[in-house]
Each structure stands twice: as structure tokens, then as C-alpha cells.
Scaffold this active site. Structure first.
Site, PDB file in Angstrom:
ATOM      1  N   HIS A 144      39.586  30.412  -4.518  1.00 11.22           N
ATOM      2  CA  HIS A 144      40.577  31.458  -4.285  1.00 11.22           C
ATOM      3  C   HIS A 144      41.999  31.019  -4.652  1.00 11.22           C
ATOM      4  CE1 HIS A 144      41.374  35.396  -2.622  1.00 11.22           C
ATOM      5  NE2 HIS A 144      42.337  34.920  -1.858  1.00 11.22           N
ATOM      6  N   SER A 195      44.573  38.789  -4.706  1.00 17.46           N
ATOM      7  CA  SER A 195      43.691  38.969  -3.567  1.00 17.46           C
ATOM      8  C   SER A 195      43.784  40.408  -3.075  1.00 17.46           C
ATOM      9  CB  SER A 195      44.037  37.950  -2.472  1.00 17.46           C
ATOM     10  OG  SER A 195      42.978  37.799  -1.570  1.00 17.46           O
ATOM     11  N   ASP A 248      35.259  31.053  -5.524  1.00 11.84           N
ATOM     12  CA  ASP A 248      36.131  31.740  -4.572  1.00 11.84           C
ATOM     13  C   ASP A 248      35.376  32.051  -3.287  1.00 11.84           C
ATOM     14  OD1 ASP A 248      37.904  33.483  -3.235  1.00 11.84           O
ATOM     15  OD2 ASP A 248      38.770  34.112  -5.135  1.00 11.84           O
TER      16      ASP A 248
END
Length: 737
Positions: A708, A588, A673
Site C-alpha cells: 500500500h 487509497s 497491498d
């Protein structure tokens, strides 16, 4: 508030807009044998790896130039078209990349299976959490052998009573390729259950309700929420948070069970796109609070939970730079705040009848060397979760004896401690959690009066795991400006500092998220193969206090990247490893870190694992329709302002790709995501393929059914971990040929 899916650590908990993906944060039960692991590696069929990879032809994304002009500066984005989620050509390209990755690593499939079996084999399959008592019931979560999802259950009166299964997520997940349950919360009268369900992995939950007495689901179903409902004390009124098209939490509604959702009343609209809103209930169950938060400011409203149709009142109007959070006890609100320059926060109190900041009185003062992270209030005691010198501490205060302060002694060099679930105001027992790089996650009851502690449970690692075989320590790298960068290390005892140890260096460094040194049985599959595992506690996190965060954001963001490089160079200089055996990992915002450091020092790493990487910083931050963008201007800067545009452009990984050699890289993402859109890593890989001058591996793996956080379920997620570990071990094996 009988919520089994949220672990309160106090009202000062700092929320992050970004999921932290870290093997260092894993709490899964996992172990391995060094001898058998090494043998497996030696047996892996990697003799023809380099040959096969070079013979494969990677997919080359088509170029469709798009001009992006801001502040008189024009960037050409050849792969902008990849953001067309519904375009069959985009899906075809992602599938082609997946196919290339599968073929490039086909010779490691046996190793991947071995790694997956190792990891899952260390998990105690039939397991349950430590129960806690609230309103006459003992609540806990358990797992059954071979099942992917938890069972949420309770027993009335004692743990010897008959079990009541509130929600079996395995049954709810049947027929779904992805499933996540959230917001498990029981009504005040113990009769009804609220819970949220996501079957896409976009973090858009449908709220549902269940009659715990009859087992029947109510007809009420509320889509597009954050997944949790807050009960008023009438047992029929709930408050919930709705998401806007950019997935920002922007409205709070009131719903009465049994009525159409079309009649739900909007009680709050957060119109400022840089803020998100949320709703919760105080530990006292007396008040319902609506919070609004941005990176730099907070605002709270309160309502008597006995009067659900009343109007919310503001505690303290928002001011830019004023951060605060709220809890309640007796006739006062307790407020953790940075008011009056309290960078590391302080604790204040104010009467419920006079909530404005002019009435706030100090309870615990600000300290330059101690960050106040959270509080837990009891009738006779106040407990504080603090951070000093990069380590968490738990401090105990007796209300009627201010000089009785003391800290719980944990006795390790690098560890993590945290306040756990404590629903009972009247208790003299504090429940807390503890872990270190070598100590599995442990749950304790601590008698605040006698100072005696009881270990309730320690995560069981199935197999021959012995913590005495491993060593954890804290060292410090030195940045160019003289700043000392903490680095946590763990490895099997007996390694030689000869520069030949394979090493995986993990980093994050954003949003003030501290990367705490915790146990990971997953990681044992690397440690037992001779790896050193390191966590770089770089600026942008909050390990060393709030200023640590301030020095790694906005126009100081590059400190995050140089700190990581300084940590890497330290590991080489101190003979832990060398650049041919040094690997980097981040996810991330940590994926942004990976993209930045490989642009700056590609020579320093043999391989890189970049998970759901936020790499197209400028374009994303210019697009306010993308989830999270508006709420993060105070984290990264607003590129609509030229100063921030120029600075962000100077480090944006996608924009800074050059024609040069890059390390071997495995990039992972999820089609759904909700935080870092899949097209950022896809575009990055496409541009790297076109421009890099080396023959190193560059692989993109897209989970076409996840978001995610990757695959749902207890075990399925470790297939990707096995893929990542096999990628690293394969690179080492190539060096031995």
C-alpha cells in the site's frame, strides 16, 4: 516507553484504517532551481509523444463474465478473475501493463531521472532526528549518506557519550526487495530491544528481540503481528497483537521471553469483526491498556504493568456511538470522549478505582467550534491539541490555575502544528512540531512557564531553496449547499491569475483524516516549473470539526466528491488555471475520490494520478474475507442492506464506468497491498480500456514487490514520484506541440 517509531500526540488521536497517500504530507528533505527545471522540461524529448502512444497497443484483459447478484440486482463483472493472485495469467497481465506504461513513457525517461535526481538531491543524506531523553538515555534516529534505511541509536547521559546502535535497518534489509522495521521499543531496564520486521509489504510483522548489552538477537520470533510489543515492568513479559487471515488485529497474547510461542497466553480476543484491537502502555508506565475500536465505538481494559500475570479490567464497556480514549496520571484516568453528544469531544477524568462513565468528571468542556484532537499531560501543565477553522492549535493549561489558559501563536495563514514526543511528566518544556506550505518541518522546545520557544531543528533543504520565493494561502470554494470548502494553495511568487497556470489539486476526504497543509520539498519540482499545488479540505475529513467528517460518510459520501469538484471549479473561476491545465491526485480512499470525480466530470481535468485506488467499492464491501472490510461498515455502509447497496452502487467508480471520454490517467498499485487489493485498480483500468471513447493515455503501473505504501527505503519511493511528475509534465508538453 522508549518507542522510536511511534509519535504520540495524545490519547485522543483518531486512528484511521486507511493510509493517507499525500504529497502534501511529505516530510522528506527535497529542492530545485526554477531556471534549470524549466530548461530541463524544454529539453525533454516529447515531440513524438502522441504519435508513439497511439501506435502502441495496450494490453486488453480477457473477459470472463461473472454474475454478482444482491438484493435482486445482478452486476456482470468481466474482470473478477483478476483477483486470482497466484494465477500466472494475472501476473502476466500486470507485467504487460507495466511494459505498456514503460514504453508509453519511454521518451520521458531522461526527465524521470532528472526529477528523481532533483528530489533526492534536496535530501540531506547524512541526517538525524532531534534526540529526546528518557530514563537516562538520549534516543534518536539517523541516516547515512547513500543508505536507504534508518539507524536507531541512543547515548547514555548526554549526546557527547558513545553511541549505541540499537538497530541498523540497512543491515537487516540486506538481500530483501522490501523491508520495514516497526515498533522499536526498549525494555524498562534499558537492556532489551523489541522490534518488528516486514519483508513482504503486507504489514504482517515478525516480532524480534535483541540484547542491547551483548548485541545478540534472542531466539524469540513471533510472526503475523502488528509489529510492536508492549513491555511489562518485569522486563521479560511482553504483550503483542496478532492478525487474522483478513489482516484484522483480533487477538492479544502474552509472551515470556525465552519460552516457546506455543505457550503464549491469549489474554484477549476481539470477536466482533467490526472492531480491531491493540495494546499499549500509558505514559506513566503504570498501566498496560488493551483497546478495541470501531468507527463509532471504543472499549479499553487496563492492567497494572507490575503484575503482568493479572487480569485486565474493563474501564467502560462498549456502547454503540460512545467513543473514548484513555491516558493515566497519578490516581486518575484522563478520558477524551464524545459522551453525552460531545461531537467535537471533551476531556474528563475518573479515579482508577472507579472507571465507569458514571464517575467521569469534566475537565475541558465540549465546544461546538473546536475539535479536541489530543492531550499531553505534565505534572504542572495540561496541553491540548485542538482544531478550529481548519487549523491545528496547541493550548496550554496550568493545573492549579484554570484561568491561565493560552494558545501558542504560530503567525501563519495556513500551517500545521502538533504535539511531539514528551516522555517526561516533570518537564515544564513542551516539544512540538510545526510546518506550513512554505516552512520546512521544524521541531521546537517551548517553555510553558516563560512562554519562550527554542527552534531545535528545521528540515534542511539542500540547494538554493528560499522559502521567500513561495507563497502559501487559504481560500474557500462554495459548495452547492452553501458550505465553504477550505482550499490550501502554494506556488512560486509572481504567478499571474490568467487561467494558464498548471495546477495539481489533491484530495482525500475519508475516515475523518484531516489533510494538514505541510511542507514538501518533493513538491518543489512542480512549483519550480510553474505549478500551483492545492489541497481541497473536503467533507469526510475532519478539518472543520467532527461534523465535517459526519457529513462526508455513509449516505452523505457524495459530498466528498462534489466538494472536490467545487474546489476544482473555484480554481478555474478564479483564474488560477483552466481544465486543460488542471490535474487531480488522490490515493487509497482518495483514489476512490479520483474514480468518482472522473465519472462525474471528466471534462474538468486534463490528467489524474490515482494511487492504490479503492474503486470497486460494492464488491469489496460485500466480501468480508478482504482486509479492512468488516471494520468499515460504519464508514461506507454495509451493502448487505439494500439502502447502502443502492447508494454505494450509485458512486462506485468501477461500477459507474461508462462509454465516454475520460482524462489522461496514471494508476499505480502494489501487488502485495494489504489495504486496497491490487485487483481493484487492475480491474478498473481493464474496464476503462474497454469502454472509454477517447485516445487519452491510460496507464497502470504495479509495483510487483511492494504494498500500500509503495517501495520501502528512503530514496527508492521517489522513482514512482518522478514517474508521476513526468506523466503530468509530458501532458503539458504535448499541448505545446
Amino acid at each position: 516507553m522508549k518507542s522510536l517509531t511511534s509519535k504520540a500526540v495524545g490519547s485522543a488521536t483518531l486512528l484511521s484504517a486507511c493510509l493517507v497517500l499525500s504529497a502534501g504530507c511529505s516530510s522528506s528533505n527535497t529542492t530545485g532551481s526554477a531556471a534549470s527545471a524549466t530548461a530541463t522540461t524544454e529539453q525533454s524529448a516529447t515531440a513524438t509523444t502522441a504519435q508513439n502512444t497511439t501506435q502502441l497497443q495496450p494490453p486488453m484483459a480477457k473477459k470472463t463474465p461473472k454474475e454478482l447478484t444482491v438484493h435482486g440486482d445482478t452486476r456482470i463483472d468481466n474482470y473478477y478473475w483478476l483477483n486470482e493472485r497466484e494465477n500466472p495469467e494475472v501476473i502476466s497481465y500486470l507485467n504487460a501493463e507495466n511494459d505498456y506504461t514503460k514504453k508509453a513513457l519511454a521518451h520521458t525517461e531522461d526527465l524521470q531521472k532528472q526529477l528523481f535526481d532533483e528530489i533526492v538531491g534536496r535530501i540531506k543524506q547524512t541526517d538525524e532526528s532531534v534526540p529526546y531523553k528518557e530514563d537516562g538515555y538520549w534516543y534518536y534516529t539517523r541516516y547515512e549518506e547513500g543508505k536507504e534505511y534508518p539507524i536507531y541509536a541512543r547515548k547514555k547521559g548526554s549526546m557527547e557519550a558513545t553511541e549505541e546502535v540499537m538497530l541498523n535497518a540497512n543491515e537487516r534489509a540486506e538481500g530483501q526487495s522490501y523491508y520495514s522495521a516497526a515498533g522499536i521499543d526498549v525494555s524498562p531496564d534499558n537492556q532489551l530491544l523489541a522490534f518488528g520486521e516486514d519483508t513482504v509489504s503486507r504489514r504482517k510483522y515478525t516480532l524480534r528481540f535483541k540484547n542491547l548489552k551483548t548485541g545478540e538477537l534472542l531466539t524469540d520470533a513471533i510472526p503475523n503481528t502488528t509489529g510492536s510489543a508492549v513491555w511489562a515492568n518485569d522486563n521479560k513479559t511482553v504483550y503483542y497483537t496478532m492478525k487474522d487471515p483478513a489482516l484484522r488485529s483480533f487477538k492479544i497474547f502474552r509472551h515470556t521471553l525465552g519460552t516457546p510461542t506455543s505457550k503464549d497466553k491469549e489474554v484477549y480476543h476481539e470477536a466482533d469483526e467490526t472492531f480491531s484491537t491493540f495494546v499499549f502502555k500509558t505514559k506513566s508506565d503504570k498501566y498496560i491498556l488493551i483497546g478495541s475500536a470501531s468507527t463509532l465505538s471504543n472499549e479499553y481494559r487496563y492492567l497494572d504493568a507490575d503484575k503482568p500475570n493479572g487480569d485486565f479490567k474493563v474501564i467502560q464497556p462498549r456502547e454503540r456511538g460512545l467513543e473514548y480514549s484513555v491516558d493515566h496520571f497519578q490516581d486518575k484516568f484522563y478520558i477524551v470522549t464524545n459522551k453525552d453528544g460531545a461531537t467535537n469531544f471533551k476531556l474528563m477524568q475518573t479515579p482508577v478505582s472507579k472507571t465507569g462513565k458514571a464517575n467521569w468528571k469534566e475537565v475541558v468542556p465540549h465546544r461546538q467550534d473546536v475539535l479536541l484532537e489530543g492531550i499531553e499531560i505534565f505534572k504542572d501543565y495540561l496541553t491540548l491539541q485542538e482544531r478550529k477553522n481548519g487549523l491545528t492549535q496547541i493550548r496550554i493549561k496550568k493545573w492549579n490555575d484554570p484561568k491561565s489558559d493560552y494558545y501558542i501563536d504560530f503567525g501563519e495563514e495556513a500551517y500545521t502544528a502538533y504535539i511531539d514526543v514528551n516522555p517526561d511528566f516533570d518537564s515544564k518544556t513542551l516539544r512540538y512540531g510545526y510546518t506550513s506550505l512554505t516552512t520546512p518541518y521544524s521541531t521546537y522546545n517551548y517553555n510553558m512557564q516563560t512562554k519562550e520557544k527554542e527552534l531545535l531543528k528545521q528540515q534542511e533543504v539542500v540547494g538554493d531553496f528560499d522559502p521567500n520565493n513561495y507563497e502559501g494561502k487559504r481560500v474557500y470554494a462554495t459548495a452547492d449547499d452553501g458550505t465553504k470548502i477550505p482550499v490550501s494553495l502554494v506556488y512560486r511568487k509572481g504567478i499571474e491569475l490568467n487561467g494558464q497556470n498548471p495546477t495539481l489539486l489533491y484530495g482525500y476526504g475519508s475516515y475523518g483524516n484531516s489533510m494538514n497543509p505541510g511542507f514538501s520539498s518533493v513538491r518543489l519540482s512542480l512549483l519550480d516549473r510553474g505549478f500551483v499545488y492545492a489541497i481541497a479540505h473536503i467533507r469526510g475529513g475532519q478539518e472543520m470539526g467532527r461534523q465535517w467528517y459526519e457529513d462526508g460518510k455513509l449516505l452523505k459520501k457524495k459530498n466528498t466528491f462534489t466538494d472536490f469538484l467545487d474546489a476544482a471549479e473555484y480554481l478555474v473561476d478564479q483564474k488560477y488555471t483552466n481544465p486543460d491545465k488542471l490535474f487531480a491526485q488522490g490515493g487509497s480512499a482518495g483514489g476512490l475520490l479520483m474514480g468518482a470525480v472522473v465519472n462525474m466530470r471528466p471534462d474538468l481535468f486534463e490528467g489524474v494520478l490515482a494511487a492504490v485506488p479503492f474503486v470497486d467499492v460494492v464488491t469489496t464491501m460485500l466480501d468480508t474475507s478482504i482486509p479492512l472490510t468488516t471494520g468499515e461498515f460504519d464508514e461506507w455502509g454495509n451493502p448487505a442492506e439494500k439502502e447502502y447497496y443502492d447508494y454505494m452502487l450509485s458512486y462506485s467508480p468501477y461500477d459507474q464506468v461508462e462509454a465516454k471520454e475520460y482524462p489522461n490517467m496514471l494508476v499505480t498499485t502494489g501487488l502485495h497491498d494489504s489495504q486496497v487489493q491490487y485487483w481493484e485498480p487492475a480491474k478498473w483500468v481493464a474496464k476503462l480500456r474497454d469502454m472509454k471513447t477517447d485516445n487519452n493515455m491510460l496507464l497502470l503501473h504495479t509495483n510487483m514487490e511492494a504494498g500500500h505504501g509503495g517501495a520501502s527505503g528512503r530514496f527508492e519511493r521517489y522513482k514512482e514520484t518522478a514517474l508521476q511528475y513526468a506523466f503530468l509534465l509530458n501532458l503539458l508538453e504535448q499541448q505545446n506541440q
